[in-house]
Design a protein around this motif. Structure first.
Motif, PDB file in Angstrom:
ATOM      1  N   ALA A 229       0.833  -1.204   0.000  1.00 13.46           N
ATOM      2  CA  ALA A 229       0.000   0.000   0.000  1.00 13.46           C
ATOM      3  C   ALA A 229       0.869   1.256   0.000  1.00 13.46           C
ATOM      4  O   ALA A 229       0.559   2.239  -0.680  1.00 13.46           O
ATOM      5  N   LEU A 230       1.973   1.234   0.752  1.00 11.00           N
ATOM      6  CA  LEU A 230       2.879   2.381   0.756  1.00 11.00           C
ATOM      7  C   LEU A 230       3.536   2.557  -0.611  1.00 11.00           C
ATOM      8  O   LEU A 230       3.722   3.686  -1.088  1.00 11.00           O
ATOM      9  N   ARG A 231       3.900   1.445  -1.236  1.00 12.83           N
ATOM     10  CA  ARG A 231       4.497   1.530  -2.565  1.00 12.83           C
ATOM     11  C   ARG A 231       3.493   2.098  -3.569  1.00 12.83           C
ATOM     12  O   ARG A 231       3.849   2.896  -4.452  1.00 12.83           O
ATOM     13  N   LEU A 232       2.230   1.717  -3.434  1.00 15.47           N
ATOM     14  CA  LEU A 232       1.183   2.255  -4.305  1.00 15.47           C
ATOM     15  C   LEU A 232       1.006   3.756  -4.071  1.00 15.47           C
ATOM     16  O   LEU A 232       0.856   4.532  -5.020  1.00 15.47           O
ATOM     17  N   LEU A 233       1.033   4.168  -2.808  1.00 16.12           N
ATOM     18  CA  LEU A 233       0.918   5.585  -2.497  1.00 16.12           C
ATOM     19  C   LEU A 233       2.012   6.386  -3.195  1.00 16.12           C
ATOM     20  O   LEU A 233       1.753   7.441  -3.798  1.00 16.12           O
TER      21      LEU A 233
END
Length: 310
Positions: free
Chosen positions: A6-10
Motif C-alpha cells: 500500500a505504501l508503494r502504491l501511495l
C-alpha cells in the motif's frame, strides 16, 4: 498499520499524479488502485489525495505519509541489497568471536585480509572464553568463532561444527632474572615450588593441573588472575610464573622470557567454529585464518620469526 504494498502504491500514485497511470505502471486495474487507496485512506484516518479534474495530488496528510513511505521503502531496498550481498559473500555484517590471545595477532591478520578483499563487509568483533563463544554460535548471534581446547577442553553444541586450525605450543613465562631464564628448556619439576598465575584451577580439569600431576607434584600456590595483562604484570614482578601460548608471544613484555617445556603434551589446539549453514563471508574468513597460521610469528625469544604449527 500500513502494508508495504500500500505504501508503494501511495508513492507510485504521487509520482504519476494519476490512478490510471499508477495502475499501468504497476500492472493493476484502475479500479483496483482506487479501492486500495481508499482502504489506505481509511487506515490513515482520512483522505490522502486531492481529487482533481485531471488526476490527483497529495494533500497535507498524504505528504506526511508519503515522506515516511519513501523512507521505509528506501530502508527496505537497502536491506534487500545488503542481504543479497551478504549471502553472496560480498558485504553485510559478519559477527566474529575469538578468545583473548587469538585477538593479539591471528584474528586481526585474517580480518585485515578480509577487509582488503571485501571492503563492504562490516565486522562486529566479540572477545570471550570458548564456552561462551560456542553458546553464541549455537544461538545464532555469531557467524564464526576462533576457539580452543585450553584450559578445559573443547565444548560442543548442536548446530555448531569445529575444524582444527593449528596447534599452539604452551611456554612458561619467567622474569628475566629468574634462575631458569637462560635455560633452553624447562622441566616442570624445576618449578614445583613456584606460584602459578592461572584464572582457573581445582574447580575443573586444566592442562596445568594435568601437567603438574604428570610431573609428580601439585603447585605450591595458585594466584587467580584472569587477564593476560595482569598475568604478565605479576610474572614481571616476580610474583609467579604462567603458561603462555605462542599466539600471545607478541604481547609478552620485555621484562619476561618464554621458555619451552619438556612436556610434549603442553600444547593446545585452536579451532574454527561455524554454524552448520555458514555465510559465504564466514567461509572466506575461515580460509584467511588458515593462511594466517602459516605466516611467521614472533618466536619465544622475540628475536626471529618461526611458524605456528598448522
Amino acid at each position: 498499520m500500513f502494508e508495504i504494498d500500500a505504501l508503494r502504491l501511495l508513492v507510485t500514485v504521487a509520482e504519476s499524479g494519476s490512478f490510471t497511470k499508477a495502475a499501468a505502471r504497476l500492472n493493476y486495474t484502475q479500479s483496483a488502485v482506487s479501492r486500495r487507496i481508499a482502504t489506505l485512506e481509511q487506515r490513515a484516518g482520512g483522505p490522502l489525495f486531492e481529487r482533481l479534474p485531471r488526476g490527483v495530488r497529495l494533500n497535507p496528510a498524504g505528504r506526511t505519509l508519503h515522506r515516511h513511505a519513501v523512507e521505509v521503502l528506501d530502508r527496505l531496498s537497502r536491506a534487500e541489497r545488503e542481504l543479497a550481498a551478504l549471502h553472496a559473500g560480498h558485504g553485510g555484517l559478519l559477527h566474529v568471536g575469538a578468545f583473548a590471545t587469538a585477538n593479539i595477532s591471528l584474528v586481526p591478520t585474517a580480518l585485515r585480509a578480509l577487509q582488503d578483499a571485501e571492503p563492504s563487509v562490516e565486522i562486529v568483533a566479540v572477545e570471550g572464553p570458548t564456552d561462551t563463544l560456542i553458546e553464541r554460535l549455537a544461538d545464532g548471534t555469531l557467524d564464526l568463532a576462533v576457539v580452543s581446547d585450553y584450559p578445559s577442553g573443547l565444548p560442543s553444541a548442536d548446530g555448531v561444527t569445529t575444524t582444527v586450525l593449528c596447534e599452539d605450543e604452551l611456554f612458561v613465562a619467567l622474569p628475566r632474572g629468574h634462575r631458569l631464564a637462560g635455560a633452553e628448556t624447562v622441566d616442570l619439576r624445576e618449578l614445583h615450588d613456584a606460584a602459578w598465575l592461572q584464572n582457573a584451577y581445582g574447580d575443573r580439569p586444566t592442562m596445568l593441573a594435568d601437567a603438574c600431576g604428570r610431573a609428580g607434584f601439585s603447585p605450591r600456590k595458585i594466584i587467580r588472575v584472569a587477564e593476560w595483562a595482569g598475568k604478565f604484570g605479576y610474572a614481571a614482578a616476580g610474583l609467579g610464573v604462567a603458561l603462555v601460548p605462542s599466539l600471545a608471544a607478541r604481547a609478552v613484555p620485555d621484562e619476561l622470557v618464554l621458555r619451552r617445556l619438556t612436556d610434549p603434551a603442553l600444547r593446545r589446539t585452536v579451532h574454527v567454529a561455524l554454524p552448520t549453514a555458514p555465510l559465504p563471508t564466514a567461509l572466506k574468513l575461515r580460509d584467511l585464518l588458515r593462511e594466517a597460521v602459516t605466516r611467521p610469528v614472533v618466536d619465544i625469544e622475540r628475536r626471529a620469526p618461526s611458524p605456528i604449527r598448522p
